[in-house]
Write a protein that holds these residues in place. Structure first.
Motif, PDB file in Angstrom:
ATOM      1  N   ALA A  15       3.571  -1.539   6.357  1.00  0.00           N
ATOM      2  CA  ALA A  15       2.133  -1.621   6.503  1.00  0.00           C
ATOM      3  C   ALA A  15       1.919  -1.997   7.913  1.00  0.00           C
ATOM      4  CB  ALA A  15       1.498  -2.306   5.547  1.00  0.00           C
ATOM      5  N   VAL A  16       0.830  -0.905   8.682  1.00  0.00           N
ATOM      6  CA  VAL A  16       0.540  -1.390   9.762  1.00  0.00           C
ATOM      7  C   VAL A  16      -0.964  -1.342   9.836  1.00  0.00           C
ATOM      8  CG1 VAL A  16       0.669  -0.445  12.037  1.00  0.00           C
ATOM      9  CG2 VAL A  16       2.368   0.064  10.559  1.00  0.00           C
ATOM     10  N   VAL A  39      11.647   4.927   4.064  1.00  0.00           N
ATOM     11  CA  VAL A  39      10.427   4.072   3.583  1.00  0.00           C
ATOM     12  C   VAL A  39       9.208   4.689   4.071  1.00  0.00           C
ATOM     13  CG1 VAL A  39      11.759   1.916   3.312  1.00  0.00           C
ATOM     14  CG2 VAL A  39      10.190   2.282   5.362  1.00  0.00           C
ATOM     15  N   PRO A  40       8.024   4.589   3.170  1.00  0.00           N
ATOM     16  CA  PRO A  40       6.831   5.088   3.329  1.00  0.00           C
ATOM     17  C   PRO A  40       6.128   4.032   4.343  1.00  0.00           C
ATOM     18  CG  PRO A  40       6.875   3.993   1.192  1.00  0.00           C
ATOM     19  CD  PRO A  40       8.171   4.113   1.801  1.00  0.00           C
ATOM     20  N   VAL A  41       5.009   4.674   5.218  1.00  0.00           N
ATOM     21  CA  VAL A  41       4.257   3.814   5.955  1.00  0.00           C
ATOM     22  C   VAL A  41       2.682   3.864   5.776  1.00  0.00           C
ATOM     23  CG1 VAL A  41       3.573   3.349   8.537  1.00  0.00           C
ATOM     24  CG2 VAL A  41       5.966   4.186   7.863  1.00  0.00           C
ATOM     25  N   LEU A  42       2.336   2.579   5.336  1.00  0.00           N
ATOM     26  CA  LEU A  42       0.851   2.566   5.088  1.00  0.00           C
ATOM     27  C   LEU A  42       0.114   2.250   6.222  1.00  0.00           C
ATOM     28  CD1 LEU A  42       1.010   1.223   1.403  1.00  0.00           C
ATOM     29  CD2 LEU A  42       1.388   3.340   2.183  1.00  0.00           C
ATOM     30  N   VAL A  43      -1.265   2.713   6.508  1.00  0.00           N
ATOM     31  CA  VAL A  43      -1.800   2.306   7.960  1.00  0.00           C
ATOM     32  C   VAL A  43      -3.286   2.038   7.638  1.00  0.00           C
ATOM     33  CG1 VAL A  43      -2.351   3.027  10.024  1.00  0.00           C
ATOM     34  CG2 VAL A  43      -0.124   3.699   9.367  1.00  0.00           C
ATOM     35  N   VAL A  44      -3.841   0.907   8.020  1.00  0.00           N
ATOM     36  CA  VAL A  44      -5.157   0.716   8.062  1.00  0.00           C
ATOM     37  C   VAL A  44      -5.496   0.783   9.636  1.00  0.00           C
ATOM     38  CG1 VAL A  44      -6.952  -1.218   8.093  1.00  0.00           C
ATOM     39  CG2 VAL A  44      -5.506  -0.467   5.876  1.00  0.00           C
ATOM     40  N   THR A  80       6.967   9.312   4.993  1.00  0.00           N
ATOM     41  CA  THR A  80       5.316   9.704   4.800  1.00  0.00           C
ATOM     42  C   THR A  80       4.593   8.717   5.410  1.00  0.00           C
ATOM     43  OG1 THR A  80       5.742  11.413   3.189  1.00  0.00           O
ATOM     44  CG2 THR A  80       3.508  10.811   3.582  1.00  0.00           C
ATOM     45  N   VAL A  81       3.681   8.945   6.278  1.00  0.00           N
ATOM     46  CA  VAL A  81       2.578   8.016   6.737  1.00  0.00           C
ATOM     47  C   VAL A  81       1.263   8.257   6.019  1.00  0.00           C
ATOM     48  CG1 VAL A  81       1.264   7.063   8.863  1.00  0.00           C
ATOM     49  CG2 VAL A  81       3.456   8.191   8.828  1.00  0.00           C
ATOM     50  N   TYR A  82       0.746   7.279   5.262  1.00  0.00           N
ATOM     51  CA  TYR A  82      -0.522   7.270   4.505  1.00  0.00           C
ATOM     52  C   TYR A  82      -1.563   6.688   5.378  1.00  0.00           C
ATOM     53  CZ  TYR A  82       2.710   8.821   0.931  1.00  0.00           C
ATOM     54  OH  TYR A  82       3.838   9.722   0.206  1.00  0.00           O
ATOM     55  N   LEU A  83      -2.708   7.280   5.611  1.00  0.00           N
ATOM     56  CA  LEU A  83      -3.748   6.521   6.161  1.00  0.00           C
ATOM     57  C   LEU A  83      -4.857   6.063   5.525  1.00  0.00           C
ATOM     58  CD1 LEU A  83      -3.959   9.053   9.292  1.00  0.00           C
ATOM     59  CD2 LEU A  83      -2.679   6.923   9.371  1.00  0.00           C
ATOM     60  N   ALA A  84      -5.416   5.015   5.607  1.00  0.00           N
ATOM     61  CA  ALA A  84      -6.604   4.523   4.733  1.00  0.00           C
ATOM     62  C   ALA A  84      -7.681   5.657   5.346  1.00  0.00           C
ATOM     63  CB  ALA A  84      -7.096   3.239   4.949  1.00  0.00           C
ATOM     64  N   PRO A  85      -8.386   6.289   4.316  1.00  0.00           N
ATOM     65  CA  PRO A  85      -9.566   7.126   4.570  1.00  0.00           C
ATOM     66  C   PRO A  85     -10.678   6.095   5.158  1.00  0.00           C
ATOM     67  CG  PRO A  85      -8.895   7.723   2.475  1.00  0.00           C
ATOM     68  CD  PRO A  85      -8.056   6.295   2.925  1.00  0.00           C
ATOM     69  N   PRO A  86     -11.718   6.597   5.820  1.00  0.00           N
ATOM     70  CA  PRO A  86     -12.849   5.922   6.582  1.00  0.00           C
ATOM     71  C   PRO A  86     -13.524   5.167   5.176  1.00  0.00           C
ATOM     72  CG  PRO A  86     -12.674   7.915   7.599  1.00  0.00           C
ATOM     73  CD  PRO A  86     -11.773   7.997   6.265  1.00  0.00           C
ATOM     74  N   ASP A  87     -13.946   4.061   5.289  1.00  0.00           N
ATOM     75  CA  ASP A  87     -14.674   3.438   4.250  1.00  0.00           C
ATOM     76  C   ASP A  87     -14.310   3.234   2.859  1.00  0.00           C
ATOM     77  OD1 ASP A  87     -17.201   2.016   4.185  1.00  0.00           O
ATOM     78  OD2 ASP A  87     -18.362   3.680   3.158  1.00  0.00           O
ATOM     79  N   ALA A 113      -6.937  -4.456   6.487  1.00  0.00           N
ATOM     80  CA  ALA A 113      -5.824  -4.776   6.515  1.00  0.00           C
ATOM     81  C   ALA A 113      -5.318  -6.185   5.529  1.00  0.00           C
ATOM     82  CB  ALA A 113      -5.468  -5.283   8.032  1.00  0.00           C
ATOM     83  N   ASP A 114      -6.262  -7.066   5.609  1.00  0.00           N
ATOM     84  CA  ASP A 114      -5.870  -8.121   4.719  1.00  0.00           C
ATOM     85  C   ASP A 114      -5.567  -7.815   3.152  1.00  0.00           C
ATOM     86  OD1 ASP A 114      -5.833 -10.511   6.810  1.00  0.00           O
ATOM     87  OD2 ASP A 114      -8.195 -10.483   6.394  1.00  0.00           O
ATOM     88  N   LEU A 115      -6.565  -6.900   2.590  1.00  0.00           N
ATOM     89  CA  LEU A 115      -6.302  -6.278   1.426  1.00  0.00           C
ATOM     90  C   LEU A 115      -4.968  -5.506   1.337  1.00  0.00           C
ATOM     91  CD1 LEU A 115      -9.846  -5.398  -0.029  1.00  0.00           C
ATOM     92  CD2 LEU A 115      -8.795  -7.500   0.030  1.00  0.00           C
ATOM     93  N   LEU A 116      -4.784  -4.540   2.207  1.00  0.00           N
ATOM     94  CA  LEU A 116      -3.425  -3.859   2.137  1.00  0.00           C
ATOM     95  C   LEU A 116      -2.415  -4.788   2.109  1.00  0.00           C
ATOM     96  CD1 LEU A 116      -1.994  -1.172   2.362  1.00  0.00           C
ATOM     97  CD2 LEU A 116      -1.952  -1.230   4.735  1.00  0.00           C
TER      98      LEU A 116
END
Length: 199
Positions: A15-16, A39-44, A80-87, A113-116
């Motif tokens: 998580a990034v 591994v997957p990558v989650l991004v905020v 796969t890189v998963y990006l948090a959508p706006p808002d 980022a804290d919640l992620l």
């Protein structure tokens, strides 16, 4: 399914978090991860909620990984890189399924980022890697403590070389950071961790 997918290595997810300067920083980091990340990558990345984002398209040109905006109830996949959508807050459950939320702002931001990081810590425990790079503010600092407390590993961009020092410095100041690295060193560190014991 997650345990079978990741049985050969100690880490299951990355998580990034980034904010100001993050598009450049994410491009550098993701570009160094190679095409076959196990591994997957989650991004905020903090984005202006008033505009449709082209972040996925921009980052896809800088990395061989598949980059997309995260969707609600979507299962994560390696490489796969998963990006948090706006808002929208981005969370992941123990079953490796993503959740998008429009719950309250955290430290004046959504996505947070804290919640992620807190969701990654709860879902993956010692199998989680959290990484904080360039950005203003303190988002991510509570989350890295959660990741560390559950046995995960925390990486922060060196505040002395970050484009914007706020977020990485706040993370380092928690004492929960395992590695403080220049942006160009982070991808190799992540690859070294996730590929450990995979031979």
């Amino acid at each position: 399914m997650r345990s079978e997918q990741h049985a050969s290595g100690p880490y299951a997810i990355v998580a990034v978090a980034s904010s100001a300067g993050g598009i450049q920083g994410l491009g550098e980091l993701l570009g160094g991860l190679g095409p076959d990340l196990p591994v997957p990558v989650l991004v905020v990345q903090h984005l202006d909620p008033r505009h449709r984002t082209l972040l996925a398209e921009v980052l896809a040109r800088r990395t061989e990984l598949y980059v997309k905006l995260a969707e609600d109830q979507e299962p994560v996949n390696p490489g796969t890189v998963y990006l948090a959508p706006p808002d929208r807050h981005l969370l992941v459950g123990p079953d490796g399924v993503l959740t998008l939320s429009n719950s309250e702002l955290v430290h004046f931001v959504r996505p947070s980022a804290d919640l992620l990081f807190e969701s990654v810590a709860g879902a993956y425990g010692p199998g989680a890697i959290a990484c904080v790079i360039t950005g203003t503010g303190v988002d991510g600092s509570m989350g890295v403590e959660a990741v560390k407390s559950r046995g995960g590993t925390v990486i922060a961009e060196d505040p002395r070389t970050a484009q914007f020092t706020g977020m990485p410095k706040a993370a380092v100041d928690t004492g929960a950071v395992d590695f403080v690295l220049r942006i160009e060193e982070i991808a190799a560190a992540i690859r070294g961790l996730v590929e450990d014991k995979r031979q």
